[in-house]
Scaffold this active site. Structure first.
Site, PDB file in Angstrom:
ATOM      1  N   ASN A  46       0.825  -1.205   0.000  1.00 49.99           N
ATOM      2  CA  ASN A  46       0.000   0.000   0.000  1.00 49.99           C
ATOM      3  C   ASN A  46       0.861   1.257   0.000  1.00 49.99           C
ATOM      4  O   ASN A  46       0.593   2.229  -0.710  1.00 49.99           O
ATOM      5  CB  ASN A  46      -0.910   0.027   1.231  1.00 49.99           C
ATOM      6  CG  ASN A  46      -2.030  -0.977   1.163  1.00 49.99           C
ATOM      7  OD1 ASN A  46      -2.309  -1.567   0.120  1.00 49.99           O
ATOM      8  ND2 ASN A  46      -2.691  -1.201   2.295  1.00 49.99           N
ATOM      9  N   ARG A 372     -10.980  -4.074 -14.100  1.00 49.73           N
ATOM     10  CA  ARG A 372      -9.845  -4.935 -13.725  1.00 49.73           C
ATOM     11  C   ARG A 372     -10.291  -6.387 -13.857  1.00 49.73           C
ATOM     12  O   ARG A 372     -11.315  -6.776 -13.291  1.00 49.73           O
ATOM     13  CB  ARG A 372      -9.377  -4.670 -12.294  1.00 49.73           C
ATOM     14  CG  ARG A 372      -8.907  -3.246 -12.018  1.00 49.73           C
ATOM     15  CD  ARG A 372      -8.287  -3.130 -10.636  1.00 49.73           C
ATOM     16  NE  ARG A 372      -8.137  -1.749 -10.222  1.00 49.73           N
ATOM     17  CZ  ARG A 372      -7.111  -0.973 -10.550  1.00 49.73           C
ATOM     18  NH1 ARG A 372      -6.150  -1.463 -11.301  1.00 49.73           N
ATOM     19  NH2 ARG A 372      -7.040   0.276 -10.120  1.00 49.73           N
ATOM     20  N   ARG A 402      -5.393   2.181 -13.278  1.00 49.03           N
ATOM     21  CA  ARG A 402      -4.005   2.297 -12.850  1.00 49.03           C
ATOM     22  C   ARG A 402      -3.415   0.963 -12.396  1.00 49.03           C
ATOM     23  O   ARG A 402      -4.006   0.237 -11.615  1.00 49.03           O
ATOM     24  CB  ARG A 402      -3.884   3.333 -11.729  1.00 49.03           C
ATOM     25  CG  ARG A 402      -2.443   3.567 -11.281  1.00 49.03           C
ATOM     26  CD  ARG A 402      -2.347   4.709 -10.282  1.00 49.03           C
ATOM     27  NE  ARG A 402      -2.265   5.991 -10.951  1.00 49.03           N
ATOM     28  CZ  ARG A 402      -3.021   7.038 -10.646  1.00 49.03           C
ATOM     29  NH1 ARG A 402      -3.933   6.921  -9.713  1.00 49.03           N
ATOM     30  NH2 ARG A 402      -2.873   8.177 -11.272  1.00 49.03           N
ATOM     31  N   HIS A 432     -15.473   3.538 -14.547  1.00 52.23           N
ATOM     32  CA  HIS A 432     -15.299   2.718 -13.349  1.00 52.23           C
ATOM     33  C   HIS A 432     -16.562   1.933 -13.010  1.00 52.23           C
ATOM     34  O   HIS A 432     -16.567   1.116 -12.095  1.00 52.23           O
ATOM     35  CB  HIS A 432     -14.897   3.643 -12.185  1.00 52.23           C
ATOM     36  CG  HIS A 432     -14.450   2.935 -10.954  1.00 52.23           C
ATOM     37  ND1 HIS A 432     -15.183   2.934  -9.785  1.00 52.23           N
ATOM     38  CD2 HIS A 432     -13.345   2.200 -10.692  1.00 52.23           C
ATOM     39  CE1 HIS A 432     -14.548   2.237  -8.856  1.00 52.23           C
ATOM     40  NE2 HIS A 432     -13.436   1.770  -9.379  1.00 52.23           N
ATOM     41  N   TYR A 465     -12.285  -9.837  -1.854  1.00 46.89           N
ATOM     42  CA  TYR A 465     -12.918  -8.555  -1.555  1.00 46.89           C
ATOM     43  C   TYR A 465     -14.392  -8.786  -1.200  1.00 46.89           C
ATOM     44  O   TYR A 465     -15.031  -9.693  -1.730  1.00 46.89           O
ATOM     45  CB  TYR A 465     -12.881  -7.616  -2.764  1.00 46.89           C
ATOM     46  CG  TYR A 465     -11.518  -7.190  -3.243  1.00 46.89           C
ATOM     47  CD1 TYR A 465     -10.344  -7.665  -2.676  1.00 46.89           C
ATOM     48  CD2 TYR A 465     -11.404  -6.287  -4.293  1.00 46.89           C
ATOM     49  CE1 TYR A 465      -9.105  -7.272  -3.136  1.00 46.89           C
ATOM     50  CE2 TYR A 465     -10.163  -5.868  -4.767  1.00 46.89           C
ATOM     51  CZ  TYR A 465      -9.015  -6.370  -4.184  1.00 46.89           C
ATOM     52  OH  TYR A 465      -7.797  -5.971  -4.641  1.00 46.89           O
ATOM     53  N   ARG A 561     -13.937   2.166   5.026  1.00 46.39           N
ATOM     54  CA  ARG A 561     -12.720   1.380   5.172  1.00 46.39           C
ATOM     55  C   ARG A 561     -11.464   2.243   5.169  1.00 46.39           C
ATOM     56  O   ARG A 561     -10.552   2.058   5.959  1.00 46.39           O
ATOM     57  CB  ARG A 561     -12.611   0.363   4.029  1.00 46.39           C
ATOM     58  CG  ARG A 561     -11.413  -0.586   4.178  1.00 46.39           C
ATOM     59  CD  ARG A 561     -11.084  -1.261   2.868  1.00 46.39           C
ATOM     60  NE  ARG A 561     -10.359  -0.383   1.961  1.00 46.39           N
ATOM     61  CZ  ARG A 561     -10.521  -0.366   0.642  1.00 46.39           C
ATOM     62  NH1 ARG A 561     -11.401  -1.137   0.075  1.00 46.39           N
ATOM     63  NH2 ARG A 561      -9.803   0.449  -0.101  1.00 46.39           N
ATOM     64  N   HIS A 589     -15.011  -3.708   0.364  1.00 48.14           N
ATOM     65  CA  HIS A 589     -14.978  -3.002  -0.932  1.00 48.14           C
ATOM     66  C   HIS A 589     -16.358  -2.561  -1.416  1.00 48.14           C
ATOM     67  O   HIS A 589     -16.458  -1.792  -2.372  1.00 48.14           O
ATOM     68  CB  HIS A 589     -14.322  -3.921  -1.969  1.00 48.14           C
ATOM     69  CG  HIS A 589     -13.921  -3.245  -3.229  1.00 48.14           C
ATOM     70  ND1 HIS A 589     -14.601  -3.406  -4.426  1.00 48.14           N
ATOM     71  CD2 HIS A 589     -12.897  -2.398  -3.500  1.00 48.14           C
ATOM     72  CE1 HIS A 589     -14.003  -2.701  -5.376  1.00 48.14           C
ATOM     73  NE2 HIS A 589     -12.977  -2.070  -4.841  1.00 48.14           N
TER      74      HIS A 589
END
Length: 698
Positions: A46, A372, A402, A432, A465, A561, A589
Site C-alpha cells: 500500500n 480490472r 491504474r 469505473h 474482496y 474502510r 470493498h
C-alpha cells in the site's frame, strides 16, 4: 468548496491512518502468524502505491509551482512535510513489528532467515555453487562512470550498491550497481534438515560479490530499492490513439523521477552520497531501514507456509444465493431479483451469466464494462466465445485502470481479434462502472438481464474482496442500462434515466437530494436516518451535506474502510455521525447506501466512492435496489458491519481511530457473514435432499 481545517481531515493523513489500521493487524497477537506477515506485506505494498501516486502527485505540484490548497487549506508543500513525518514513523513501526515480533515467531516455527555470517559449511558450499552457476549468469554488475548516463533502474526491485576502493593513483571511491530486476533470486532456500531456512539474494551478493570484481577491492555493499512517480496521465484532447498513448505512459513510468529510496542501514556515508547523486533524491525521501528493503516481498514467505494452523481457515464460497445447479441463470433471474454478497456468496453465478449467454441461441447481444480482470479471465473468454458464436458483443475496456493498464491493453486486443466491439472508455473520463446487460429473445419479446456490481468482473478478487452483485430483469433498469451503454459508447447525450444515476452527470445530485430529504424529515420531527458503507469519504459537498443533516438531528452511521475526511462526533457539527472502519481478512470493498426516506426505504449500491474523482472525473453508476427481499438483505449487511466490535475501529474527530472494543470475543462481521452463508448453503442442500423433482418424457 469550503476550505476549513475545522471541517475536514487532510486526505493524505487520513489514508495513512487507514494504512496504520492495516499495520495494526500485523501487530495483533490474535491474528494467525502467517496472516500477520501478509498484513505487513500489504501495508508495505500500500505504501509503495501511496508513494508512486500521492507523493508523486504532491512532488509534481511543488515542481510545477501549483498554488492550490486542499480542503484543509494546506499547500502541497505543507501536506508533503506532514506526510513525510508520518510515513517515517510508520516505517519505523513496520520494521519493529517485523524484527521484534514476526521474525522471532517465524524462527520458532522453523522458518528462519539466515545471516550469511552464520551459515553451515553445507549451506556455504551450496551458495557458492549457486552463485557461480546461476546468480553470476543472471545478474549483471554495472560500473557507474557518470551518474547522469547510468542505465535505468527498475522501480520496486532490489539492487545492490557496491563501493570499490579507489583505482591506483586516484583518491575517490568507485561504485557499481548490481540490479536484480525481475529475477526470482530474492529468497533462496537453503539445504538443511527439517527447518525451512532461506537467505536473501542481496545478502549473497554481499557475501560473494567480490567474484563480480576480480582484482578489485570491495569496500562495502548496500542493498537498496527505488520507488518512482507513477502519477502520469494521458492526453485525450489531441485526437491521438488512446491505446498507443497508454503504452507510452507505461514506458514513461519506468524512467519517471524517484520519490523514495529505501537503503540498508549498513550503507556507508560515501555510498549514500553516491545514491543521492545517482537517483537525484531528496534527503527526506531516503529511508534507511534496519531490515530487508521492500517488505511487500514478504508475501512470498507468508505464502510458502504449508501449515494451515498459522493461517486463516480456507474459505471457499459454496452459497450461490437463489441460483440452483442445473437451473438456467436466466430462469432464476426472471423469477425474481437476486443479490449476492461476495466472497461469502459465490461469484460463480456472475460467471455463469456470461457463459450461458455465450452459447444460448436466444441471446442476441451482450454489453459489458471491464475495469480490472484476472490473468485467465473466464468472463473475457466467454465474451470472446459469444462474439465467435455470432452475438453482438460490446465491451468497454478501461485502459486507464491504474497498474492494470498493460493487462487491459492485452485483453482489448484479444477481444477485438475475436470480433468483440471494444470501446476504450469515455474520452477525458475513467469508466469505473460495473455493469453488464444480456439481451435475450423470449416468447413475450426481448428481455434484458442485468448485472450491477460494486466490484470488478474478476473471479480472483471476488474471493478476497467484499462486494455486492445485483442481478435483475427489471424492465426499467434494463431500459436504463441499454440507454447508458448507448450514450457512453456513442455520441448521444445522457438522458434522464428512469432509475439509474450516473457520474459525472447526476450521481452526486441524487445522493445530495437523498441526504436533504432526511434533513428535512428530521427538521419536521419525523424519523430520519442514513446508513452507508464506502471505501473512502472525501467529497466536501457530500461531507457538508452530512454535517447539515447531523445538525438537524439525522442519525448517520457510516462504515468507511479507507480515507475519511469527515470529522465525526464534533459537538454542534457532527455529534449524530458515527464512523467505523473494518479491517479484517477480506478487503471491505462494497459501496452501499440506505436512506429511511420516511419509511419508504431507499437502498442503493454504487461503483463510486464519495470522492471528487469518482463523482466528477469518472463514469460511475448509482443503482437502486428495487426488490424488497434484496433491500432487506442490504440493510442486514449494513447493520452487521456497523455492529463489528472485534475488527471495527471507531474513527475519531481528529482523523485517528480507537482500537476495537472487544478484539478477542466481540462481534466479528466477516466471521458472521461466513456463518450465515454456510447456513444458507446447508439449508439449500437439505431442501434438495427432501425435494423430489419428476422427470417428464424426453
Amino acid at each position: 468548496m469550503s476550505v476549513d481545517k475545522e471541517l475536514f481531515v487532510n486526505r493524505e493523513l487520513s489514508w495513512l491512518e487507514f494504512n496504520q489500521r492495516v499495520l495494526d493487524e500485523a501487530a495483533d497477537a490474535y491474528v494467525p502468524l502467517m496472516e500477520r506477515l501478509k498484513f505487513l506485506a500489504i501495508t508495505a505494498s500500500n505504501l509503495d502505491e501511496f508513494f508512486m501516486v500521492r507523493i508523486g502527485s504532491l512532488q509534481t505540484a511543488i515542481r510545477n509551482n501549483r498554488p492550490a490548497v486542499d480542503a484543509c487549506g494546506l499547500t502541497a508543500k505543507q501536506q508533503l512535510n506532514a506526510v513525510v513525518e508520518r510515513v517515517h514513523r510508520m516505517v519505523a513501526r513496520m520494521y519493529d513489528i517485523y524484527l521484534s515480533e514476526l521474525e522471532p515467531a517465524l524462527k520458532e516455527l522453523g522458518m528462519r532467515r539466515r545471516s550469511v555470517t552464520s551459515l553451515t559449511p553445507q549451506q556455504s558450499d551450496y551458495l557458492s555453487q549457486l552463485f557461480d552457476e546461476q546468480m553470476a549468469a543472471i545478474l549483471t554488475p554495472i560500473a557507474v562512470h557518470d551518474p547522469d548516463e547510468f542505465p535505468l533502474l527498475s522501480g520496486r526491485t532490489i539492487n545492490v550498491a557496491v563501493q570499490l576502493a579507489p583505482a591506483d593513483g586516484e583518491e575517490g571511491f568507485r561504485f557499481a550497481v548490481v540490479p536484480f530486476g525481475q529475477s526470482d533470486l530474492r529468497f533462496i532456500s537453503l539445504p538443511g534438515e527439517g527447518d525451512h531456512e532461506y537467505v536473501l539474494g542481496e545478502d549473497v551478493v554481499e557475501l560473494l560479490g567480490q567474484r563480480f570484481f576480480s582484482g578489485e577491492e570491495v569496500v562495502s555493499c548496500a542493498p537498496f530499492r527505488v520507488t518512482r512517480n507513477a502519477d502520469l496521465s494521458v492526453r485525450e484532447d489531441d485526437g491521438t490513439d488512446l491505446l498507443s498513448e497508454m503504452e507510452d505512459v507505461l514506458e514513461e513510468r519506468k524512467d519517471s523521477f524517484c520519490v523514495r529510496l529505501e537503503v540498508s542501514h549498513s550503507v556507508t556515508t560515501p555510498t549514500l552520497s553516491f545514491l543521492k547523486q545517482l537517483l537525484k533524491v531528496r534527503e527526506e525521501d531516503i529511508h534507511v531501514v534496519p531490515g530487508p528493503a521492500g517488505l511487500k516481498d514478504m508475501m512470498e514467505v507468508a505464502s510458502a507456509s504449508v501449515d494451515s494452523r498459522y493461517s486463516y481457515p480456507a474459505w471457499e464460497a459454496t452459497s450461490t444465493g437463489g441460483f440452483e445447479p442445473g437451473v438456467s441463470v436466466f430462469e432464476t433471474i426472471r423469477n425474481g431479483d437476486q443479490l449476492l454478497y461476495h466472497p461469502y456468496d459465490s461469484f460463480e453465478p456472475v460467471v455463469r451469466l456470461i457463459e450461458e449467454a455465450a452459447v444460448d441461441p436466444d441471446v442476441l447481444a451482450i454489453k459489458q464494462t471491464l475495469y480490472r480482470t484476472s490473468r485467465r479471465s473466464p468472463i473475457v473468454n466467454a465474451l470472446m466465445l459469444a462474439a465467435e458464436n455470432g452475438k453482438n458483443v460490446t465491451v468497454m475496456v478501461e485502459l486507464k485502470a491504474r497498474f492494470d493498464e498493460a493487462r487491459n491493453i492485452a485483453w482489448a486486443r484479444q477481444l477485438e481479434l475475436a470480433g468483440v466491439q471494444v470501446i476504450y472508455g469515455v474520452r477525458g473520463l475513467k469508466t469505473h462502472a460495473k455493469a453488464c446487460v444480456v439481451v435475450r429473445r423470449e416468447t413475450n419479446g426481448f428481455r434484458r438481464y442485468c448485472h450491477f456490481g460494486t466490484g470488478n468482473y474478476n473471479e480472483s478478487t471476488a474471493g478476497l474482496y467484499t462486494d455486492v452483485s445485483y442481478m435483475t430483469a427489471n424492465a426499467d433498469l434494463g431500459h436504463d442500462i441499454i440507454a447508458w451503454f448507448n450514450a457512453t459508447t456513442g455520441y448521444s447525450q445522457l438522458q434522464q434515466f428512469r432509475q439509474l444515476h450516473t457520474a459525472p452527470v447526476s450521481l452526486r445530485d441524487r445522493l445530495l437530494a437523498l441526504i436533504e430529504f432526511e434533513t428535512q424529515q428530521a427538521r419536521s420531527g419525523l424519523d430520519a436516518g442514513i446508513s452507508a458503507k464506502v471505501n473512502s469519504l472525501v467529497d466536501p459537498d457530500v461531507i457538508e451535506a452530512l454535517y447539515t443533516a447531523s445538525r438537524a438531528g439525522v442519525k448517520i452511521r457510516l462504515n468507511v474502510r479507507g480515507i475519511c475526511c469527515l470529522r465525526p462526533g464534533v459537538s454542534g457539527l457532527s455529534e449524530n455521525i458515527s464512523v467505523t472502519s473494518v479491517i479484517d481478512r477480506f478487503l471491505e470493498h462494497a459501496r452501499l447506501f440506505h436512506f429511511t426516506h420516511g419509511g419508504d426505504n431507499q437502498v442503493l449500491l454504487s461503483s463510486a466512492d464519495l470522492m471528487p474523482r469518482n463523482l466528477d472525473r469518472r463514469v460511475e453508476l448509482l443503482v437502486p435496489i428495487l426488490d424488497d427481499d434484496c433491500r432487506r438483505q442490504v440493510i442486514r449487511i449494513l447493520e452487521l458491519c456497523h455492529s463489528d466490535t472485534a475488527k471495527g475501529r471507531r474513527i475519531l474527530e481528529d482523523g485517528t481511530f480507537a482500537a476495537p472494543k472487544d478484539p478477542e470475543s466481540g462481534i466479528r462481521s466477516q466471521l458472521e457473514f461466513q456463518a450465515r452463508a454456510t447456513a444458507r448453503h446447508k439449508a439449500q442442500e437439505d431442501a434438495r435432499r427432501t425435494t423430489f423433482t419428476p422427470l417428464g418424457p424426453q
